[in-house]
Write a protein that holds these residues in place. Sequence first.
Motif: not given
Length: 226
Positions: A101-102, A105-112
């Motif tokens: 899940e984490v 979540h992180l993969h979906a963030r454009p800044d990461i």
Amino acid sequence: MSATPLRLVIFDVDGTLVDSQADILGAMQLAFDGQGMVTPARDQVLSVVGLSLDVLMRELAPEADADTQARLVQGYKDAYMALRADQGAVLSSPFYPQAREVLEHLHARPDIVLGVATGKSRRGLDKLIEAHGLQGMFVTQQVADFHPSKPHPAMLSAALEEAGVQAKNAVMVGDTSFDMEMAQAAGITGIGVRWGYHPATRLTAAQHMIDRFDALPVLLDRIFKG
């Protein structure tokens, strides 16, 4: 207003993302049995997980000659792949709670962007990624085949270059002292996890520690804003 710089979050694999200890211990026993040798104790084996196999076997079998150590390495590889094929990686190397899940979540963030730096072989990592459906998750994948063993910083230097991210904008998440010392050597912030194969007391080079996977996003925001 300046654009937010791209951030790179690099993960160790065994003991951090997935719990592979059943296969690690089983394959180690088969490898040592194959050479007529006594298998090291569980705690001794887990204490060196994360090192490249050639270095790991020198730690576990220091009295053996180089040829025997090489046979132990090959025996371990063969046994590990056989055990994984028997059960499948999803069962033999399950995610730790909240890990998937984490990651999503992180993969979906454009800044990461995400990466891995592991003592696994290319073949072993590919099998794990395929089994868990993680294709496309990691922009950089650093494995033991092409680098000196942890804690040498070569894996992280290559990850930074491949992702195009500066060290100050990257973190390394891992469960062993080797991960945290590698991060320190590369000038990357080290985040130690308490659920893996090394006790937290060994992670002296970590700059941060977390008890739960779902604590990672909040900690990352704090680190990157700082």
